[in-house]
Design a protein around this motif. Structure first.
Motif: not given
Ligand SMILES: [Zn+2]
Length: 614
Positions: A46-47, A50, A57, A130-131, A425, A444, A458
């Motif tokens: 997950y990390s 993004q 989002r 994720v965060t 994501a 993303s 990116t």
């Protein structure tokens, strides 16, 4: 795998299996149990992925924020109440409460006390992964500890409980995710205790709804349990704890009467509850991965294909939460009879899971096409969950369609929506031995290590409003690998790929992943322009003249007064209103007709299917 590690796994599995004791070391530091099949493609952590600014989002951030601020006493209240513990704090309301006024079909208050607790926990654990947000991780740890205090061996919680497997399955998922993604030290031990507590309340095997109806029951709700979805999380609990008792439980609840016929390509879907039977296909995939039996892969592939064969143009399925008998025009008939066309957050969540499994196991881009169709036409247009639990539930494809909230607060769909938005994501990119797969076109950024080189890709795009997608590399040093781009089956002949501004030599084939192998270096960029021709899709073979207007992955809904006469050529000649608008317009004898994607629809009435002249 070396012999020492194999031996270690065998020994620890035996210890865990015979004595049912879990290791005291943090379990996430230990290797997972061995499985039979490693899929060709793997998911990123997950990390590593993004989402960047955009509507998807926004959904993730909204859901994360809402569940991060939910009252913890309220979340735990039904568990404490049913165990006879002090239960402070407010009631959540809706389905979630513990009360005695549930009376279907009139009153769904207190339908399934505490049902979605595990899904909220899962969503928070994934959001933390994720965060990296510490308050989110702390909340997950606090909730697991407080929930653990309500779990006792006799399972008082489940006495006279309508759907024990249903709620336990979600709790199971939440605890697994708390352990795996939020590094919660107690979660697996609590999971084992919670499993012991529910077992006396589960039947000896997975029961279809027909079998449940045939057994003695006090309330109709007792016939709605979903024991057939249990194996997926039991197999996951097995892999993460290495406790082989979970593997035995998973096997016990595999619904052979469902997967057997599906694996032989017999359509046993008609009449079955839609979401839970799509969700059960993910249990087939775990059975395939862990046990290595191809029968389960066939069951999942055939099952999803049969679902797609009776899907609306949006990718949604299951009018009134049920599958129809094919070949009788029943999907078309549903447009005039129901507003409950597709159970959107749950259905999308189940659809994402099964397409992710199948994409990983087969490498076939059709599963990516299927995922994005559901994404943009259903869940991406769901209205946000409100702080009081007011939720979006059904997409409405009735001739008199509109977006509404569900009448009951905190329904099932309030549990799957935050889980799914945390998964957008990791559904977008996959890892292969030789490179990376780009599956969804979403703003993303993905970061990974390729042959020990740190790589970042990116993605910039306004897709699907526009057809242009850019992928830019940041690389510590040049590295040779393959970028696989999904070229959707609907893509037109003018689809173009360029690399660093020059037309690429690769042959573009719609319906496949396009392999671009290069020595990639810092600042390289890929640009993909997908030609998105307009096309018409009928509801079903019996109603070829009742059509939805499609542009690429997008279904376009007619807005306002619908002219009585429409011709195919008029719809296919529709043009974009302006580059700043999502709207399209078609000229008809009665004036112009506006078309709008689901994501852009607010409170206005709309119509997905329109009858054209033969
Ligand atoms: Zn739902």
């Amino acid at each position: 795998m070396d012999a020492t590690r194999r031996q270690f796994l065998r020994t620890s599995a035996m210890v865990a299996g015979s004595a049912a004791v879990l290791p005291s070391a943090p379990a996430w530091a230990l290797p997972s149990a061995e499985v039979a099949i490693s899929p060709t493609l793997s998911v990123f952590e997950y990390s590593q992925v993004q989402l960047l600014d955009g509507p998807l989002r926004e959904q993730f951030v909204h859901n994360h924020d809402l569940f991060l601020h939910l009252d913890e006493d309220a979340l735990l209240k039904p568990f404490r109440q049913r165990e006879g513990m002090p239960a402070p704090g407010p009631d959540m309301g809706g389905w979630y409460d513990n009360a005695d006024d549930f009376n279907p079909p009139e009153n769904f208050h207190a339908f399934i006390p505490g049902h979605s607790f595990g899904q909220y926990l899962s969503a928070l654990a994934r959001a933390y992964a994720v965060t990296g947000d510490k308050p989110t991780q702390e909340k997950v740890h606090r909730l697991v500890r407080a929930f653990a205090a309500t779990v006792e061996p006799s399972g008082k919680f489940y006495v006279d409980y309508h759907l024990p497997a249903y709620t336990f399955d979600k709790t199971s998922c939440g605890l697994i995710d708390a352990h795996e993604f939020a590094k919660c030290p107690d979660a697996l031990e609590v999971h084992w205790r919670a499993t012991q507590a529910v077992l006396p309340y589960l039947p000896e095997k997975a029961l279809s709804r027909a079998e449940q109806r045939a057994r003695p029951h006090k309330s109709v709700a007792d016939t709605w349990d979903e024991t057939y979805t249990l194996p997926e999380n039991f197999f996951l609990a097995y892999q993460r704890s290495r406790n082989s008792r979970y593997r035995d439980l998973a096997i016990r609840f595999i619904e052979q009467d469902y997967f057997g016929p599906l694996s032989d390509d017999q359509n046993v879907l008609p009449g079955e509850h839609a979401y839970s039977h799509v969700n059960a296909l993910s249990s087939a995939m775990q059975a395939y991965l862990v046990l290595g039996d191809e029968k389960y892969l066939r069951a999942a592939r055939n099952g999803l294909r049969m679902v797609e064969e009776q899907s609306y143009a949006t990718g949604g399925w299951g009018p009134d939460e049920a599958f129809v008998t094919p070949g009788k025009g029943l999907l078309d008939a549903s447009l005039g009879t129901t507003h409950a066309s597709f159970e959107t957050p749950c259905g999308s969540y189940g659809h994402f899971k099964i397409t992710r499994y199948l994409l990983r196991a087969t490498g076939n881009s059709r599963y990516g096409d299927s995922m994005e169709r559901v994404l943009y036409n259903t869940i991406a247009g769901a209205t946000p969950i409100l702080a009081d639990g007011t939720s979006f539930y059904y997409s409405d494809y009735n001739y008199q369609g509109s977006k509404v909230h569900h009448k009951d607060k905190w329904p099932c769909c309030s549990g799957t929506f935050p889980q799914l938005s945390a998964d957008y994501a990791i559904s977008s990119y996959y890892r292969s031995r030789d490179g990376i797969y780009v599956n969804l076109f979403i703003p993303s950024r993905v970061t990974w290590s390729q042959n020990n080189t740190q790589c970042t890709l990116t993605q910039t795009t306004n897709y699907p409003r526009t057809n242009w997608i850019q992928l830019a590399f940041a690389m510590a040093r040049p590295e040779n690998f393959t970028v696989y781009l999904r070229i959707p089956a609907w893509a037109g002949a003018k689809t173009m790929l360029s690399i660093n501004g020059s037309r690429a030599q690769e042959t573009i084939e719609p319906g496949k992943f396009l392999a671009c192998q290069r020595t990639w270096k810092d600042n390289d960029r890929i640009e993909l322009e997908l030609e998105m021709p307009l096309r018409l899709e009928p509801t079903d073979d019996q109603n070829r003249n009742n059509v939805a207007l499609m542009r690429g992955p997008l279904a376009l809904f007619a807005i306002g007064e619908i002219p009585s006469r429409l011709r195919r050529e008029q719809l296919l000649a529709a043009t974009a209103v302006a580059s700043s608008s999502d709207d399209w317009t078609a000229k008809t004898e009665a004036g112009s007709l506006t078309f709008r994607p689901f994501m852009a629809i607010m409170s206005e009435r709309y119509r997905l299917y329109n009858r054209v002249e033969a």
